[in-house]
Scaffold this motif. Structure first.
Motif, PDB file in Angstrom:
ATOM      1  N   UNK A  44      48.642  10.298 -78.764  1.00 12.44           N
ATOM      2  CA  UNK A  44      47.506  10.837 -78.352  1.00 12.44           C
ATOM      3  C   UNK A  44      47.178  11.770 -79.776  1.00 12.44           C
ATOM      4  N   UNK A  45      47.138  11.713 -81.252  1.00  8.88           N
ATOM      5  CA  UNK A  45      47.041  11.888 -81.798  1.00  8.88           C
ATOM      6  C   UNK A  45      46.057  11.040 -83.364  1.00  8.88           C
ATOM      7  N   UNK A  46      45.526  11.605 -84.501  1.00  8.94           N
ATOM      8  CA  UNK A  46      44.838  10.831 -85.770  1.00  8.94           C
ATOM      9  C   UNK A  46      46.327  10.566 -86.868  1.00  8.94           C
ATOM     10  N   UNK A  47      46.967   9.678 -86.141  1.00 10.63           N
ATOM     11  CA  UNK A  47      48.640   9.440 -87.061  1.00 10.63           C
ATOM     12  C   UNK A  47      48.342   8.281 -87.592  1.00 10.63           C
ATOM     13  N   UNK A  48      48.924   8.390 -88.922  1.00 13.52           N
ATOM     14  CA  UNK A  48      48.754   6.769 -90.244  1.00 13.52           C
ATOM     15  C   UNK A  48      49.844   6.620 -90.851  1.00 13.52           C
ATOM     16  N   UNK A  64      53.210  12.258-103.888  1.00  8.77           N
ATOM     17  CA  UNK A  64      51.594  12.503-103.602  1.00  8.77           C
ATOM     18  C   UNK A  64      50.482  11.531-103.965  1.00  8.77           C
ATOM     19  N   UNK A  65      50.604  10.361-104.882  1.00 10.80           N
ATOM     20  CA  UNK A  65      50.636   9.339-105.517  1.00 10.80           C
ATOM     21  C   UNK A  65      50.043   8.679-103.677  1.00 10.80           C
ATOM     22  N   UNK A  66      51.439   7.969-103.055  1.00 10.06           N
ATOM     23  CA  UNK A  66      50.882   7.243-102.523  1.00 10.06           C
ATOM     24  C   UNK A  66      50.563   7.933-100.950  1.00 10.06           C
ATOM     25  N   UNK A  67      50.206   9.264-100.542  1.00  5.95           N
ATOM     26  CA  UNK A  67      49.149   9.966 -99.595  1.00  5.95           C
ATOM     27  C   UNK A  67      47.908   9.815 -99.989  1.00  5.95           C
ATOM     28  N   UNK A  68      47.886   9.497-101.385  1.00  6.06           N
ATOM     29  CA  UNK A  68      45.909   8.968-101.314  1.00  6.06           C
ATOM     30  C   UNK A  68      45.826   7.483-100.810  1.00  6.06           C
ATOM     31  N   UNK A  69      46.815   6.888-100.200  1.00  2.66           N
ATOM     32  CA  UNK A  69      46.071   5.447 -99.089  1.00  2.66           C
ATOM     33  C   UNK A  69      45.727   6.116 -97.935  1.00  2.66           C
ATOM     34  N   UNK A  70      45.980   7.550 -97.250  1.00  2.59           N
ATOM     35  CA  UNK A  70      46.241   7.785 -96.472  1.00  2.59           C
ATOM     36  C   UNK A  70      44.226   8.125 -96.115  1.00  2.59           C
ATOM     37  N   UNK A  71      44.075   7.754 -95.582  1.00  2.51           N
ATOM     38  CA  UNK A  71      42.586   8.061 -94.533  1.00  2.51           C
ATOM     39  C   UNK A  71      42.041   9.522 -94.506  1.00  2.51           C
ATOM     40  N   UNK A  72      41.224  10.034 -94.514  1.00  3.81           N
ATOM     41  CA  UNK A  72      41.557  11.841 -94.439  1.00  3.81           C
ATOM     42  C   UNK A  72      42.036  13.009 -95.446  1.00  3.81           C
ATOM     43  N   UNK A 134      46.757  13.633 -88.799  1.00  2.34           N
ATOM     44  CA  UNK A 134      45.650  15.025 -89.136  1.00  2.34           C
ATOM     45  C   UNK A 134      44.866  15.367 -88.558  1.00  2.34           C
ATOM     46  N   UNK A 135      45.046  17.298 -88.220  1.00  2.15           N
ATOM     47  CA  UNK A 135      44.231  17.876 -87.361  1.00  2.15           C
ATOM     48  C   UNK A 135      45.528  18.548 -86.530  1.00  2.15           C
ATOM     49  N   UNK A 136      45.603  19.153 -85.593  1.00  4.84           N
ATOM     50  CA  UNK A 136      46.557  20.259 -85.095  1.00  4.84           C
ATOM     51  C   UNK A 136      47.959  20.121 -84.778  1.00  4.84           C
ATOM     52  N   UNK A 137      48.100  20.941 -85.254  1.00  4.84           N
ATOM     53  CA  UNK A 137      50.612  20.001 -84.362  1.00  4.84           C
ATOM     54  C   UNK A 137      51.556  20.984 -84.016  1.00  4.84           C
ATOM     55  N   UNK A 138      50.621  22.218 -84.657  1.00 10.64           N
ATOM     56  CA  UNK A 138      50.890  23.425 -84.385  1.00 10.64           C
ATOM     57  C   UNK A 138      51.564  23.409 -83.086  1.00 10.64           C
ATOM     58  N   UNK A 139      51.417  23.240 -81.818  1.00  8.87           N
ATOM     59  CA  UNK A 139      51.559  23.026 -81.004  1.00  8.87           C
ATOM     60  C   UNK A 139      53.342  22.884 -80.678  1.00  8.87           C
ATOM     61  N   UNK A 140      53.173  21.375 -81.589  1.00  8.07           N
ATOM     62  CA  UNK A 140      55.338  20.622 -81.264  1.00  8.07           C
ATOM     63  C   UNK A 140      56.117  21.390 -82.822  1.00  8.07           C
ATOM     64  N   UNK A 141      54.891  21.571 -83.735  1.00 16.81           N
ATOM     65  CA  UNK A 141      55.476  21.902 -85.191  1.00 16.81           C
ATOM     66  C   UNK A 141      55.554  23.175 -85.209  1.00 16.81           C
TER      67      UNK A 141
END
Length: 370
Positions: A44-48, A64-72, A134-141
Motif C-alpha cells: 500500500x505505497x508507491x513502491x519500486x 546513485x546511478x542505479x537510482x536514476x532508474x526509479x520513476x519519481x 516514494x512518499x511518507x514512510x515516517x510512521x514506520x521508519x
C-alpha cells in the motif's frame, strides 16, 4: 551424465518460463511498506524495486546511478564524487527527508543532514535488490522518512559462493575493481569476503582546468549466514572503508575557487541480525549494529559513533497480521575545530533515542455472486 548443450539449456529455461503464471512472473517481494516481506503489488505505497537482474544488465557502476532508474526519484550529481538524491522535491546535497538503509542499517548522517553517497560503494554483484518507497514512510521508519525510504538489500552468503573478479576503466573512473570470494564452513554456515577500490577523476571547469573533486576510496567487508534449521537464521556482517575526497570551495561566484579541501575519511560497521519463526507461525527478529565514521578536513575533524538495537515481532490473529516492536539508538558526534573562523558550541553531542511502533494489517476475502 553429460551436461546439456547451450541450446538445450536455453530451450528448457524457456519452457519453464512459459509454464509460469502471470502472478509468478510479476512476483517481486518488498519489505519497506509494512516491515515484512510481501508482494510488491500488495504494498500500500508507491513502491519500486530494482532487482539483481536489472542491476546486472544495467552496466552501471554505482548505487546513485542505479537510482536514476526509479520513476519519481530525483538524482543529481553535485560534482565528481557527490550526489544529491531525494523524492518529491527539495533535492540537495543536504536533503534530510529521505531515509536510506543498507540491510536495515541507517546510513543517514545527522551532522551532514544527509547521506554520503560516495561511501555507499558496495559491490553491485552482491546487491540483491534496491527497494524504494516514494512518499511518507515516517510512521514506520522515523523522522527522516518524510519524502521516501530506500533500502539496499544485499544477497545472502549462500547466493554468492565462488570467486569473482571484475575491473574496468573509463574516462571519469580511470580505475575500479572488485575481488570477492564466498564459501561454506559446513552445510549450515556460509560466508563471503570482498574488497573493492574505486578512483574517480576530477571534473573540469569551462576553461578546461580541473575542479579538484576527485575521489580515491577502498573498502572491504564480509558476511556470514548461519541457518541451524529451517526456522532460524543468524547473520553477521561488516564493512570498512578508507579513502580521500577532494573538493573546491567557492564563494558567491562559483567560477572563482577559494581553496582546495581534501577530506580523509574512514569508517566501518558491524551488524548482527537474528530471525526466528516460532511454533505458532509468528516471527521474531532482533537486530543490532555499531557504526563508526571519521572525517578529517581542512576546517574541522568529525567523528561519529552510532549504536542501534531493535526488536520486531509479527504474528497472525484471525484475519489480522499485527507487527510491533521497539528500539534504542545512541549517537555520539564529536567535532575538532581547526580554523578560528568556525565555532561549534557544544563541540560534542550525545543523543539517546527510544522508539516503539505497532501496526495491524487486516486481510479480508470477498465473494461475488452473479
Amino acid at each position: 551424465m553429460a551436461a546439456p548443450l547451450p541450446g538445450q539449456a536455453d530451450a528448457e529455461s524457456l519452457e519453464r518460463l512459459k509454464a509460469l503464471s502471470l502472478q509468478e512472473l510479476t512476483a517481486t517481494t518488498v519489505s519497506l511498506a509494512v516491515k515484512n516481506q510481501q508482494n510488491l503489488q500488495e504494498a500500500a505505497a508507491a513502491a519500486y524495486v530494482i532487482s539483481n537482474e536489472e542491476i546486472r544488465r544495467s552496466g552501471m557502476q554505482s548505487i546513485p546511478e542505479l537510482l536514476r532508474k526509479v520513476p519519481g526519484l530525483e538524482v543529481a550529481r553535485v560534482d565528481a564524487n557527490q550526489w544529491a538524491i531525494s523524492s518529491r522535491g527539495f533535492n540537495g546535497a543536504f536533503a534530510n527527508k529521505l531515509l536510506v538503509m543498507v540491510d536495515g542499517r541507517t546510513v543517514y548522517d545527522p551532522f551532514n543532514s544527509g547521506v554520503y553517497w560516495n561511501e555507499q560503494d558496495y559491490p553491485l554483484e552482491d546487491v540483491d535488490r534496491i527497494e524504494v518507497i516514494r512518499g511518507p514512510g515516517a510512521t514506520m521508519w522515523g523522522s527522516n522518512a518524510v519524502n521516501g525510504v530506500i533500502n539496499i538489500v544485499t544477497r545472502t552468503a549462500q547466493e554468492s559462493r565462488g570467486a569473482l573478479a571484475s575491473a574496468g576503466s573509463s574516462q571519469e573512473e580511470p580505475g575500479f575493481g572488485t575481488l570477492r570470494y564466498g564459501g561454506q564452513i559446513n552445510p549450515n554456515l556460509h560466508y563471503r569476503v570482498y574488497g573493492k577500490y574505486n578512483h574517480r577523476d576530477d571534473f573540469h571547469f569551462s576553461d578546461g582546468s580541473k575542479a579538484a573533486d576527485n575521489l580515491d576510496l577502498g573498502r572491504a567487508g564480509f558476511r556470514s549466514d548461519w541457518t541451524p534449521d529451517a526456522r532460524e537464521t543468524l547473520t553477521l556482517q561488516g564493512d570498512y572503508f578508507n579513502g580521500t575526497m577532494q573538493q573546491t570551495l567557492t564563494g558567491a561566484d562559483a567560477a572563482m575557487p577559494l581553496m582546495s579541501d581534501r577530506t580523509q575519511k574512514q569508517g566501518g560497521n558491524l551488524l548482527l541480525r537474528w530471525q526466528r519463526t516460532l511454533a505458532d507461525g509468528s516471527r521474531l527478529q532482533i537486530r543490532s549494529y555499531f557504526d563508526h565514521a571519521s572525517r578529517q578536513q581542512i576546517r574541522l575533524d568529525h567523528r561519529r559513533n552510532t549504536f542501534d538495537f531493535d526488536v520486531q515481532h509479527s504474528f497472525r490473529w484471525g484475519n489480522h497480521y499485527p507487527t510491533w516492536g521497539g528500539g534504542y539508538r545512541f549517537n555520539s558526534d564529536q567535532l575538532t575545530q581547526k580554523l578560528a573562523l568556525l565555532s561549534f558550541e557544544p563541540d560534542r553531542r550525545d543523543l539517546h533515542l527510544f522508539n516503539m511502533f505497532a501496526q495491524d494489517e487486516w486481510r479480508c476475502s470477498a465473494t461475488m455472486s452473479g
